[in-house]
Write a protein that holds these residues in place. Structure first.
Motif, mmCIF file in Angstrom:
data_model
loop_
_atom_site.group_PDB
_atom_site.id
_atom_site.type_symbol
_atom_site.label_atom_id
_atom_site.label_comp_id
_atom_site.label_asym_id
_atom_site.label_seq_id
_atom_site.Cartn_x
_atom_site.Cartn_y
_atom_site.Cartn_z
ATOM 1 N N UNK A 1 0.828 -1.228 -0.065
ATOM 2 C CA UNK A 1 0.265 -0.166 0.081
ATOM 3 C C UNK A 1 0.751 0.923 0.329
ATOM 4 N N UNK A 2 0.180 2.408 0.020
ATOM 5 C CA UNK A 2 1.089 3.620 0.487
ATOM 6 C C UNK A 2 1.605 4.117 1.213
ATOM 7 N N UNK A 3 1.502 2.840 2.950
ATOM 8 C CA UNK A 3 1.360 2.941 4.585
ATOM 9 C C UNK A 3 1.371 2.204 5.305
ATOM 10 N N UNK A 4 2.668 1.467 4.638
ATOM 11 C CA UNK A 4 4.060 1.465 4.957
ATOM 12 C C UNK A 4 4.889 1.754 3.622
ATOM 13 N N UNK A 5 3.986 1.194 2.486
ATOM 14 C CA UNK A 5 4.882 1.555 1.365
ATOM 15 C C UNK A 5 5.495 0.134 1.076
ATOM 16 N N UNK A 6 6.631 0.355 0.148
ATOM 17 C CA UNK A 6 8.144 -0.770 -0.456
ATOM 18 C C UNK A 6 8.983 -0.067 0.683
ATOM 19 N N UNK A 7 9.398 -1.547 1.108
ATOM 20 C CA UNK A 7 10.758 -0.975 2.086
ATOM 21 C C UNK A 7 12.079 0.077 1.209
ATOM 22 N N UNK B 1 10.777 3.207 0.957
ATOM 23 C CA UNK B 1 10.224 4.565 1.037
ATOM 24 C C UNK B 1 10.849 4.566 2.744
ATOM 25 N N UNK B 2 11.239 3.716 2.871
ATOM 26 C CA UNK B 2 11.788 4.186 3.823
ATOM 27 C C UNK B 2 11.046 4.344 5.134
ATOM 28 N N UNK B 3 9.571 4.102 4.735
ATOM 29 C CA UNK B 3 8.346 4.862 5.547
ATOM 30 C C UNK B 3 8.007 3.161 6.888
ATOM 31 N N UNK B 4 8.907 2.501 7.127
ATOM 32 C CA UNK B 4 8.770 1.239 7.855
ATOM 33 C C UNK B 4 8.116 -0.087 7.278
ATOM 34 N N UNK B 5 8.521 0.038 6.204
ATOM 35 C CA UNK B 5 7.880 -1.085 5.271
ATOM 36 C C UNK B 5 9.160 -2.439 5.056
ATOM 37 N N UNK C 1 11.171 12.155 -3.439
ATOM 38 C CA UNK C 1 10.883 11.263 -2.661
ATOM 39 C C UNK C 1 11.982 10.645 -3.124
ATOM 40 N N UNK C 2 12.916 10.284 -2.032
ATOM 41 C CA UNK C 2 14.523 9.986 -2.104
ATOM 42 C C UNK C 2 13.645 8.234 -1.717
ATOM 43 N N UNK C 3 14.729 6.878 -2.564
ATOM 44 C CA UNK C 3 14.096 5.969 -2.453
ATOM 45 C C UNK C 3 15.773 5.315 -1.780
ATOM 46 N N UNK C 4 15.333 4.063 -1.201
ATOM 47 C CA UNK C 4 16.783 3.694 -0.185
ATOM 48 C C UNK C 4 17.664 2.398 -0.796
#
Length: 404
Positions: A65-71, A73-77, A102-105
């Motif tokens: 989904x959008x939250x947390x999103x793909x890993x 995204x650095x939003x907890x996924x 958005x900076x991807x990791x």
């Protein structure tokens, strides 16, 4: 196709006709409401890769989904997703996702993909390629559902790739299905939203009247259409649209007596006179044969539903045209980066989509970075930019730059 973050929508348009259906299913539930015939499946940028009980790699239908999103995204996924794989393969830029907002990791994406790589005895790059191939194969199967399984040769069609993730995967899907042409619209990332903006304003009305064709009451049919037309005009009038701008089209759902499948047939008028009825029955037999490869001229026909579509055209508009250059113009090259194609790393040119003009042409492998999406061009495709900033990808054979 429209591939976003969580789902894939597929629609086959033949001869400019937008198909509709009353046979839509959500799981095991039939949704018997007339709607555009769109096939949806759980495949998107957020679809999660996992290993099933047989030790096989699967992708979706579960999504981050959008939250947390793909890993990345650095939003907890934590789960590996299609977007994580696309990033590791070099297709999606880490520093220019959504125009750099958005900076991807890559590091987080790698940690996530290791969850499926290690159990499968693969490197991270191999696992990312496996995720990419698996989701593409699944999406190719969904396209087959609405084409080959309905009697159409998919090689006769072009694949239009919309959605934020669609341009990343469209050419790879076309390779799997031997589709010769891929069209990436200039508004690909906002594909569905643009469609809602560009479409004419309309309302659909229906009245049930089940009756055999030989016993049809033309006066009752006329009355049904008068009621629907009055209701339509009142609705448009309340929205400030004058009656003279409203256009009506009339159809009827018909079928052979004793059969299940219904066929929608255009009516020439609301009166359904004897000559119009004969014309309608002829159209029904022809349409039934077109859809199901046979007709039964000797069998009784019945009417089920009479439909009215009331439409008011929006103000006309034109897509913005861009400047033109010669096909050999070397413009728009932004940088180069390592991308994975056909199981090997390739030093790949990356083009700035905002700089490309009509007439630009180059062979894959290549990447085009737009603000809201990325276009991936495999080695077997030639990319040409048209005057409306659409990217036209044509199969020319892998690595053969003379085969145009």
């Amino acid at each position: 196709i429209d591939m976003g973050g969580t789902s894939l929508d597929v629609c086959l348009i033949r001869e400019g006709e937008i198909p509709t259906t009353t046979e839509s299913w959500v799981g095991e539930e039939r949704v018997a409401v007339k709607m555009v015939d769109i096939h949806s499946a759980g495949a998107g940028g957020g679809s999660i890769a996992w290993i099933d009980s047989l030790g096989l790699l699967r992708v979706g239908p579960h999504s981050a989904g959008a939250e947390p999103g793909p890993a990345c995204y650095s939003k907890g996924g934590k789960n590996p997703t299609v977007t994580d794989a696309d990033l590791l393969l070099g297709y999606v830029p880490a520093d220019f996702f959504l125009g750099g907002e958005i900076q991807l990791s890559p590091e987080r994406a790698e940690e996530a993909v290791k969850q499926v790589a290690h159990p499968l005895g693969m490197t991270v790059a191999q696992a990312a390629q496996a995720i990419f191939t698996t989701v593409n194969s699944f999406m190719a199967d969904q396209i087959t559902e609405v084409s080959t399984k309905r009697g159409y040769d998919i090689r006769d069609f072009a694949l239009v790739g919309g959605g934020g993730a669609g341009p990343v995967h469209a050419a790879a899907i076309a390779e799997l299905l031997s589709i010769p042409t891929v069209v990436i619209p200039s508004i690909a990332a906002a594909y569905s939203a643009f469609g809602m903006f560009a479409m004419d304003i309309g309302r659909n009305f229906a009245r049930s009247y089940i009756c055999g064709a030989k016993r049809i009451d033309s006066e009752r049919v006329k009355q049904l259409y008068q009621e629907m037309e009055a209701e339509a005009l009142e609705g448009f009038r309340s929205n400030g649209i004058p009656p003279e701008q409203v256009v009506f089209s009339r159809t009827a759902d018909m079928r052979y007596v004793g059969q299940f499948h219904e066929v929608e047939v255009e009516l020439s008028g609301a009166n359904l006179t004897a000559s119009q009825l004969e014309d309608t029955l002829t159209k029904f037999h022809e349409r039934h044969e077109e859809l199901y490869t046979f007709s039964m001229l000797w069998k009784s026909v019945e009417f089920l539903t009479f439909r009215l579509r009331a439409t008011a055209a929006r103000a006309p508009f034109r897509l913005r045209e861009i400047g033109r250059v010669g096909p050999d113009s070397a413009i728009g090259l932004k940088r180069r980066r390592s991308c994975w194609f056909d199981g090997r790393e390739v030093d790949t040119p990356v083009y700035d989509g905002t700089q490309l003009l009509a007439g630009c042409r180059f062979h894959g492998p290549a990447i085009i970075e737009e603000t809201t999406t990325t276009v991936v061009i495999p080695a077997s495709f030639l990319c040409t930019v048209d005057q409306w900033k659409n990217y036209l990808l044509t199969r020319v054979g892998k690595g053969n730059e003379d085969d145009e």
